[in-house]
Design a protein around this motif. Structure first.
Motif, PDB file in Angstrom:
ATOM      1  N   MET A  77       0.820  -1.192   0.000  1.00 14.04           N
ATOM      2  CA  MET A  77       0.000   0.000   0.000  1.00 14.04           C
ATOM      3  C   MET A  77       0.867   1.260   0.000  1.00 14.04           C
ATOM      4  SD  MET A  77      -2.973   1.456   2.534  1.00 14.04           S
ATOM      5  CE  MET A  77      -3.865  -0.035   2.636  1.00 14.04           C
ATOM      6  N   LEU A  78       1.988   1.234   0.712  1.00 18.82           N
ATOM      7  CA  LEU A  78       2.810   2.439   0.800  1.00 18.82           C
ATOM      8  C   LEU A  78       3.393   2.857  -0.547  1.00 18.82           C
ATOM      9  CD1 LEU A  78       4.584   2.002   4.240  1.00 18.82           C
ATOM     10  CD2 LEU A  78       2.645   3.457   3.660  1.00 18.82           C
ATOM     11  N   GLN A  79       3.592   1.923  -1.466  1.00 13.33           N
ATOM     12  CA  GLN A  79       4.080   2.306  -2.788  1.00 13.33           C
ATOM     13  C   GLN A  79       3.053   3.146  -3.546  1.00 13.33           C
ATOM     14  OE1 GLN A  79       3.357  -0.843  -1.911  1.00 13.33           O
ATOM     15  NE2 GLN A  79       2.498  -1.996  -3.603  1.00 13.33           N
ATOM     16  N   LYS A  80       1.821   3.109  -3.110  1.00  6.10           N
ATOM     17  CA  LYS A  80       0.761   3.897  -3.751  1.00  6.10           C
ATOM     18  C   LYS A  80       0.846   5.381  -3.377  1.00  6.10           C
ATOM     19  CE  LYS A  80      -1.689   0.342  -5.413  1.00  6.10           C
ATOM     20  NZ  LYS A  80      -2.287   0.157  -6.678  1.00  6.10           N
ATOM     21  N   ILE A  81       1.645   5.717  -2.371  1.00  4.33           N
ATOM     22  CA  ILE A  81       1.785   7.121  -1.958  1.00  4.33           C
ATOM     23  C   ILE A  81       2.252   7.983  -3.128  1.00  4.33           C
ATOM     24  CG2 ILE A  81       3.190   8.673  -0.524  1.00  4.33           C
ATOM     25  CD1 ILE A  81       2.823   6.734   1.758  1.00  4.33           C
ATOM     26  N   SER A  82       3.062   7.427  -3.996  1.00  3.30           N
ATOM     27  CA  SER A  82       3.559   8.196  -5.146  1.00  3.30           C
ATOM     28  C   SER A  82       2.436   8.566  -6.116  1.00  3.30           C
ATOM     29  CB  SER A  82       4.651   7.421  -5.881  1.00  3.30           C
ATOM     30  OG  SER A  82       4.096   6.250  -6.461  1.00  3.30           O
ATOM     31  N   LYS A  83       1.294   7.914  -5.996  1.00  2.00           N
ATOM     32  CA  LYS A  83       0.159   8.211  -6.887  1.00  2.00           C
ATOM     33  C   LYS A  83      -0.762   9.293  -6.326  1.00  2.00           C
ATOM     34  CE  LYS A  83       0.219   3.680  -8.970  1.00  2.00           C
ATOM     35  NZ  LYS A  83       0.366   3.736 -10.373  1.00  2.00           N
ATOM     36  N   ILE A  84      -0.461   9.757  -5.112  1.00  2.00           N
ATOM     37  CA  ILE A  84      -1.268  10.819  -4.506  1.00  2.00           C
ATOM     38  C   ILE A  84      -0.940  12.142  -5.186  1.00  2.00           C
ATOM     39  CG2 ILE A  84      -1.576  12.196  -2.404  1.00  2.00           C
ATOM     40  CD1 ILE A  84      -1.135   9.665  -0.785  1.00  2.00           C
ATOM     41  N   SER A  85      -1.957  12.922  -5.451  1.00  2.00           N
ATOM     42  CA  SER A  85      -1.755  14.281  -5.945  1.00  2.00           C
ATOM     43  C   SER A  85      -1.531  15.184  -4.737  1.00  2.00           C
ATOM     44  CB  SER A  85      -2.978  14.769  -6.729  1.00  2.00           C
ATOM     45  OG  SER A  85      -2.891  16.177  -6.916  1.00  2.00           O
ATOM     46  N   MET A 113      -8.299   6.673  -1.494  1.00  2.00           N
ATOM     47  CA  MET A 113      -8.943   6.881  -2.797  1.00  2.00           C
ATOM     48  C   MET A 113      -8.118   6.260  -3.919  1.00  2.00           C
ATOM     49  SD  MET A 113     -10.617  10.693  -2.385  1.00  2.00           S
ATOM     50  CE  MET A 113     -11.415  10.686  -4.007  1.00  2.00           C
ATOM     51  N   VAL A 114      -6.789   6.321  -3.796  1.00  2.00           N
ATOM     52  CA  VAL A 114      -5.919   5.693  -4.798  1.00  2.00           C
ATOM     53  C   VAL A 114      -6.031   4.173  -4.700  1.00  2.00           C
ATOM     54  CG1 VAL A 114      -3.499   5.282  -5.435  1.00  2.00           C
ATOM     55  CG2 VAL A 114      -4.291   7.612  -4.988  1.00  2.00           C
ATOM     56  N   VAL A 115      -5.882   3.642  -3.490  1.00  2.00           N
ATOM     57  CA  VAL A 115      -5.887   2.186  -3.290  1.00  2.00           C
ATOM     58  C   VAL A 115      -7.229   1.579  -3.699  1.00  2.00           C
ATOM     59  CG1 VAL A 115      -5.817   0.388  -1.512  1.00  2.00           C
ATOM     60  CG2 VAL A 115      -4.109   2.213  -1.503  1.00  2.00           C
TER      61      VAL A 115
END
Length: 140
Positions: A1-9, A73-75
């Motif tokens: 899940m933490l790798q998804k942080i880069s997809k946050i605006s 919201m990304v996940v």
């Protein structure tokens, strides 16, 4: 899940923080100041110049909430307006409003129902607006 942080605006996070903070000022200082003071039994006794923590504290406590919402919201791939509304209401009612009422139900809050409705309403509107901002400014 933490790798998804880069997809946050992060622009979306910043704009959501500005929105939510402005809404707090508008809600409690302009639209409902007497109702808020009454819920705390402080009608006519609210400080004219509150301590700085009351100004910078809310944005600092909202920031992790907004980052968490953005990450969820990304996940969860929240990418339609319908999904944004459903998500905001689930988070808003299930966590923010429920937690607000939990905080209100203690001996230090003289009118817990009034407080819960007023502050819970702010939280629900705030998270709904923030979710729409995060949706509108998401990374594609």
């Amino acid at each position: 899940m933490l790798q998804k942080i880069s997809k946050i605006s992060w622009l979306g996070v910043f704009l959501s923080l500005v929105f939510y903070s402005f809404l707090g000022w508008l809600w409690f200082a302009v639209l409902f100041p007497n109702q808020y003071a009454n819920a705390l039994d402080k009608l006519g006794a609210m400080p004219a110049h509150p301590d700085p923590i009351y100004l910078y504290g809310p944005p600092l406590t909202l920031l992790p909430t907004i980052i968490t919402i953005a990450l969820l919201m990304v996940v969860l791939n929240i990418n339609t307006k319908k999904a944004v509304i459903e998500f905001a209401f689930v988070i808003g009612l299930g966590f923010l409003v429920a937690n607000t009422f939990d905080i209100a139900i203690n001996p230090n809050i003289p009118h817990p129902i009034s407080y819960g409705i007023l502050v819970g309403g702010y939280q629900l509107v705030g998270i709904l607006g923030s979710c729409f901002i995060l949706h509108a400014i998401r990374k594609k």
